[in-house]
Design a protein around this motif. Sequence first.
Motif, PDB file in Angstrom:
ATOM      1  N   GLY A 136       0.458  -0.978  -0.129  1.00 48.26           N
ATOM      2  CA  GLY A 136       0.410  -0.102  -0.090  1.00 48.26           C
ATOM      3  C   GLY A 136       0.880   1.381  -0.261  1.00 48.26           C
ATOM      4  N   ALA A 137       1.552   1.210   1.101  1.00 47.67           N
ATOM      5  CA  ALA A 137       3.025   2.480   1.146  1.00 47.67           C
ATOM      6  C   ALA A 137       3.573   2.633  -0.071  1.00 47.67           C
ATOM      7  CB  ALA A 137       3.362   2.580   2.024  1.00 47.67           C
ATOM      8  N   ALA A 138       3.920   1.188  -0.555  1.00 48.14           N
ATOM      9  CA  ALA A 138       4.768   1.708  -2.397  1.00 48.14           C
ATOM     10  C   ALA A 138       3.569   2.441  -3.564  1.00 48.14           C
ATOM     11  CB  ALA A 138       5.433   0.527  -2.130  1.00 48.14           C
ATOM     12  N   MET A 139       2.845   1.620  -3.735  1.00 46.01           N
ATOM     13  CA  MET A 139       1.164   2.339  -4.280  1.00 46.01           C
ATOM     14  C   MET A 139       1.026   3.567  -3.772  1.00 46.01           C
ATOM     15  SD  MET A 139      -0.901  -0.997  -4.837  1.00 46.01           S
ATOM     16  CE  MET A 139      -0.210  -2.468  -5.025  1.00 46.01           C
ATOM     17  N   ALA A 140       1.486   3.845  -2.331  1.00 46.46           N
ATOM     18  CA  ALA A 140       0.727   5.300  -2.745  1.00 46.46           C
ATOM     19  C   ALA A 140       2.085   5.894  -2.719  1.00 46.46           C
ATOM     20  CB  ALA A 140       0.370   5.533  -1.087  1.00 46.46           C
ATOM     21  N   LEU A 141       2.654   6.138  -3.161  1.00 46.05           N
ATOM     22  CA  LEU A 141       4.362   6.587  -3.454  1.00 46.05           C
ATOM     23  C   LEU A 141       4.426   6.796  -5.314  1.00 46.05           C
ATOM     24  CD1 LEU A 141       7.173   5.524  -1.048  1.00 46.05           C
ATOM     25  CD2 LEU A 141       5.884   7.751  -1.127  1.00 46.05           C
ATOM     26  N   ALA A 142       3.761   5.466  -5.568  1.00 48.25           N
ATOM     27  CA  ALA A 142       3.864   6.321  -6.851  1.00 48.25           C
ATOM     28  C   ALA A 142       2.558   6.339  -7.509  1.00 48.25           C
ATOM     29  CB  ALA A 142       3.450   3.733  -7.787  1.00 48.25           C
ATOM     30  N   LEU A 143       1.430   6.742  -6.804  1.00 48.11           N
ATOM     31  CA  LEU A 143       0.564   8.405  -6.896  1.00 48.11           C
ATOM     32  C   LEU A 143       1.248   9.572  -6.765  1.00 48.11           C
ATOM     33  CD1 LEU A 143      -2.640   8.592  -7.710  1.00 48.11           C
ATOM     34  CD2 LEU A 143      -2.806   8.531  -5.115  1.00 48.11           C
ATOM     35  N   ALA A 144       2.229   9.566  -5.767  1.00 47.96           N
ATOM     36  CA  ALA A 144       2.442  10.939  -5.735  1.00 47.96           C
ATOM     37  C   ALA A 144       3.391  10.917  -6.611  1.00 47.96           C
ATOM     38  CB  ALA A 144       3.283  10.543  -4.156  1.00 47.96           C
ATOM     39  N   ALA A 145       4.123   9.886  -6.779  1.00 46.03           N
ATOM     40  CA  ALA A 145       5.376  10.527  -7.960  1.00 46.03           C
ATOM     41  C   ALA A 145       4.676  10.225  -9.191  1.00 46.03           C
ATOM     42  CB  ALA A 145       6.454   8.905  -8.314  1.00 46.03           C
ATOM     43  N   SER A 146       3.582   9.904  -9.417  1.00 45.47           N
ATOM     44  CA  SER A 146       2.905   9.851 -10.725  1.00 45.47           C
ATOM     45  C   SER A 146       2.521  11.925 -10.800  1.00 45.47           C
ATOM     46  CB  SER A 146       1.439   9.606 -11.042  1.00 45.47           C
ATOM     47  OG  SER A 146       2.209   7.913 -11.505  1.00 45.47           O
ATOM     48  N   VAL A 147       1.295  11.939  -9.811  1.00 44.34           N
ATOM     49  CA  VAL A 147       1.287  13.818  -9.924  1.00 44.34           C
ATOM     50  C   VAL A 147       2.732  14.462  -9.264  1.00 44.34           C
ATOM     51  CG1 VAL A 147      -0.269  15.050  -8.585  1.00 44.34           C
ATOM     52  CG2 VAL A 147      -0.395  12.391  -8.372  1.00 44.34           C
ATOM     53  N   MET A 148       3.594  13.942  -9.165  1.00 46.13           N
ATOM     54  CA  MET A 148       5.030  14.810  -8.698  1.00 46.13           C
ATOM     55  C   MET A 148       5.814  15.522 -10.543  1.00 46.13           C
ATOM     56  SD  MET A 148       6.318  14.254  -5.849  1.00 46.13           S
ATOM     57  CE  MET A 148       6.245  14.597  -3.545  1.00 46.13           C
ATOM     58  N   ALA A 149       5.375  14.316 -11.208  1.00 48.90           N
ATOM     59  CA  ALA A 149       5.295  14.004 -13.035  1.00 48.90           C
ATOM     60  C   ALA A 149       5.193  15.262 -13.657  1.00 48.90           C
ATOM     61  CB  ALA A 149       5.695  12.466 -13.419  1.00 48.90           C
ATOM     62  N   ILE A 150       3.920  15.650 -12.805  1.00 44.89           N
ATOM     63  CA  ILE A 150       2.562  16.863 -13.467  1.00 44.89           C
ATOM     64  C   ILE A 150       3.016  18.298 -13.454  1.00 44.89           C
ATOM     65  CG2 ILE A 150       0.905  17.799 -13.751  1.00 44.89           C
ATOM     66  CD1 ILE A 150       0.830  14.903 -15.801  1.00 44.89           C
ATOM     67  N   THR A 151       3.414  18.178 -11.755  1.00 46.15           N
ATOM     68  CA  THR A 151       4.004  19.387 -11.750  1.00 46.15           C
ATOM     69  C   THR A 151       5.030  19.518 -11.202  1.00 46.15           C
ATOM     70  OG1 THR A 151       4.096  19.003  -9.253  1.00 46.15           O
ATOM     71  CG2 THR A 151       1.443  19.499  -9.519  1.00 46.15           C
ATOM     72  N   GLN A 152       5.579  18.935 -11.552  1.00 46.86           N
ATOM     73  CA  GLN A 152       7.581  19.253 -11.289  1.00 46.86           C
ATOM     74  C   GLN A 152       8.255  20.026 -12.606  1.00 46.86           C
ATOM     75  OE1 GLN A 152       9.080  19.453  -8.576  1.00 46.86           O
ATOM     76  NE2 GLN A 152       6.829  19.401  -7.726  1.00 46.86           N
ATOM     77  N   GLY A 153       7.491  18.633 -14.268  1.00 48.00           N
ATOM     78  CA  GLY A 153       7.978  18.936 -15.198  1.00 48.00           C
ATOM     79  C   GLY A 153       7.065  20.346 -15.686  1.00 48.00           C
ATOM     80  N   ALA A 154       6.290  20.729 -15.451  1.00 46.85           N
ATOM     81  CA  ALA A 154       6.262  22.370 -15.671  1.00 46.85           C
ATOM     82  C   ALA A 154       7.283  23.069 -15.046  1.00 46.85           C
ATOM     83  CB  ALA A 154       4.435  22.469 -15.686  1.00 46.85           C
ATOM     84  N   ARG A 155       7.431  23.013 -13.678  1.00 47.36           N
ATOM     85  CA  ARG A 155       8.165  24.559 -13.275  1.00 47.36           C
ATOM     86  C   ARG A 155       9.378  24.307 -13.139  1.00 47.36           C
ATOM     87  NH1 ARG A 155       6.085  23.057  -7.150  1.00 47.36           N
ATOM     88  NH2 ARG A 155       7.310  24.521  -6.874  1.00 47.36           N
ATOM     89  N   HIS A 156      10.059  23.349 -13.071  1.00 46.37           N
ATOM     90  CA  HIS A 156      11.572  23.362 -13.657  1.00 46.37           C
ATOM     91  C   HIS A 156      11.858  23.786 -14.721  1.00 46.37           C
ATOM     92  CE1 HIS A 156      11.867  22.699  -9.264  1.00 46.37           C
ATOM     93  NE2 HIS A 156      10.838  22.685  -9.073  1.00 46.37           N
ATOM     94  N   ALA A 169      10.454   5.505 -11.921  1.00 40.75           N
ATOM     95  CA  ALA A 169      10.304   5.957 -10.553  1.00 40.75           C
ATOM     96  C   ALA A 169       8.893   4.773 -10.029  1.00 40.75           C
ATOM     97  CB  ALA A 169      10.660   7.299  -9.454  1.00 40.75           C
ATOM     98  N   ALA A 170       8.034   5.831 -10.229  1.00 41.05           N
ATOM     99  CA  ALA A 170       6.065   5.415 -10.909  1.00 41.05           C
ATOM    100  C   ALA A 170       6.302   4.647 -10.937  1.00 41.05           C
ATOM    101  CB  ALA A 170       5.383   6.306 -10.826  1.00 41.05           C
ATOM    102  N   ALA A 171       6.472   4.111 -11.940  1.00 36.10           N
ATOM    103  CA  ALA A 171       6.508   2.695 -12.678  1.00 36.10           C
ATOM    104  C   ALA A 171       7.622   1.547 -11.586  1.00 36.10           C
ATOM    105  CB  ALA A 171       7.333   2.156 -13.852  1.00 36.10           C
ATOM    106  N   SER A 172       8.344   1.980 -11.177  1.00 34.95           N
ATOM    107  CA  SER A 172       9.528   1.262 -10.218  1.00 34.95           C
ATOM    108  C   SER A 172       8.824   0.781  -9.001  1.00 34.95           C
ATOM    109  CB  SER A 172      10.694   1.577  -9.784  1.00 34.95           C
ATOM    110  OG  SER A 172      11.733   1.486 -11.825  1.00 34.95           O
ATOM    111  N   LEU A 173       7.713   1.571  -8.483  1.00 35.77           N
ATOM    112  CA  LEU A 173       6.997   1.525  -7.468  1.00 35.77           C
ATOM    113  C   LEU A 173       5.666  -0.031  -7.623  1.00 35.77           C
ATOM    114  CD1 LEU A 173       7.744   4.647  -5.569  1.00 35.77           C
ATOM    115  CD2 LEU A 173       8.445   3.011  -5.350  1.00 35.77           C
TER     116      LEU A 173
END
Length: 506
Positions: A136-156, A169-173
């Motif tokens: 469960g924790a790994a899947m939750a972190l995978a969700l977080a990584a997928s969302v961060m890829a959207i936000t961080q991918g547009a900010r930097h 990283a999300a796929a590896s989780l």
Amino acid sequence: MAVLAIMDHRLSRRDAWLLCCMAIGLHILPLVLADLAYIDDVWRSQLAGQLQDPGDSWTGQGRVLVDVLYSGLGFDKATPNIYPLPLLLAMVVAAKALSDLAFHYFEAPTGTALLVVLPLWYNPFFLQNLSYQYDGAAMALALAASVMAITQGARHRWGTGLAMVLVAAAASLYQISVNVFAGLCCIEVIRQVAAHAPLRQVVRQLARRLVQLLGGGLLYLLTGYRLIDVPRTALLPLDHAWPETLARRLLLAFEHVGLLVTTGTAWLFLILAGLAGATLVLRSWQVLRSARPVISRVALLALLWCSLVALMLLVPGISLLFDYYNQGARLLMGVGPAMVLVLLLAHERLAGLHGRLAWFTVIPLVFMLSFSYAYGRLLVAQKEMERVMTSSIAQAIQANPAVYDAKRFYILGHDSRQVWLPAGSGSFQAMPALRYVFAIAYQVLPEMMPRVGMTTFGSHPPLQKAQVLASSPQPQVDGKFFAIHRVGDVGYVLMKPIIDAEAFHK
């Protein structure tokens, strides 16, 4: 009153993060209180990560970062069960990802902006993912990584490369989490068109997100994917039956999603669908009436509606393409982005009428929260059922001289074809999706027996049920739910088919 004041005004990033932490904590509370070892957790807890079969490892499933996660938290290669610590840590990371997504969608986000993004976590089918004390924790972190890829991918400045790393990283989780990133990419295109962006800008946004998705996928193929050694990665054969098989799987996935619609929730889903549909039609009409060239208008409409179709296909997503099709609720992470789009469009329509009307979007969140607590009660009922079953078997063995001195015991027929939980029959009837998400189709597993002091139970019986009955026609113990036979120095607990009605009639 202070909380209401914060929710009605523009949120700071810290306030949004804290509110998301509170909302997620409220959602996972029933799972933490239930404290049920869910399916794989039973044997993982028993072995504490000392796996005998390499195929059971997360690395062997292409999820190498899960092994890294638990090795770090356990300070060893072994992975003792330290639940709920990993989930609580993942909750904080996910809350940060969701709060950043709210700022990505809204220039001045208020409390209603958080309501729009929370369905990524509140997704009723995601409860099955969160039920696993290990995964469960790994899947939750995978969700977080997928969302961060959207936000961080547009900010930097180096956002594209960072997004690729986060997708890998999300796929590896958890590989299925890539559906979340792809679904959010579809929302990005829809938002661009709805904001009257020029065609060139929309195409550039689409191309950038495709590069991030494909680049992240390629990075994963070169790393975690190469470590897979389980035979479930074969793709569906490209033959004449391919389209029909995909259509059948897609229909089945939507049937499962449709279980959320009942007589008590139909009005809510109709209103949300009506609001979202009206917003899409209005935006499409505005594109048609704009002063742009005809080709640009047609192209923008095509991008808008194709993105919507792609988002629907991503509900089951990449699982459709595998030869072995798993129908589990945990694979429907793509429902989260679809819910986000619906609430995003509904929020826009309601806020356009009156700012306070946007608070209507809290109602679907309350429904999802109620679903979580009803699900948590089912986990408690299942835990009680398992305790009774294991205790009954242990007592039957200890009380019978004909079997208690056997050197080894095995359980046969412990899987049933359907969920049977009399204590949850009313909940299953009121919320049919609960049965699908719950999905525990057993009453006892051999790995549970050490909990009641029976350490001689094994998982790989030398004889099958028919062989046991041929060698020992008469059971030494004959109970309601099981019979115990002895063949030499080995005892076999044969679980009986459950024919009793599940519903309780007072």
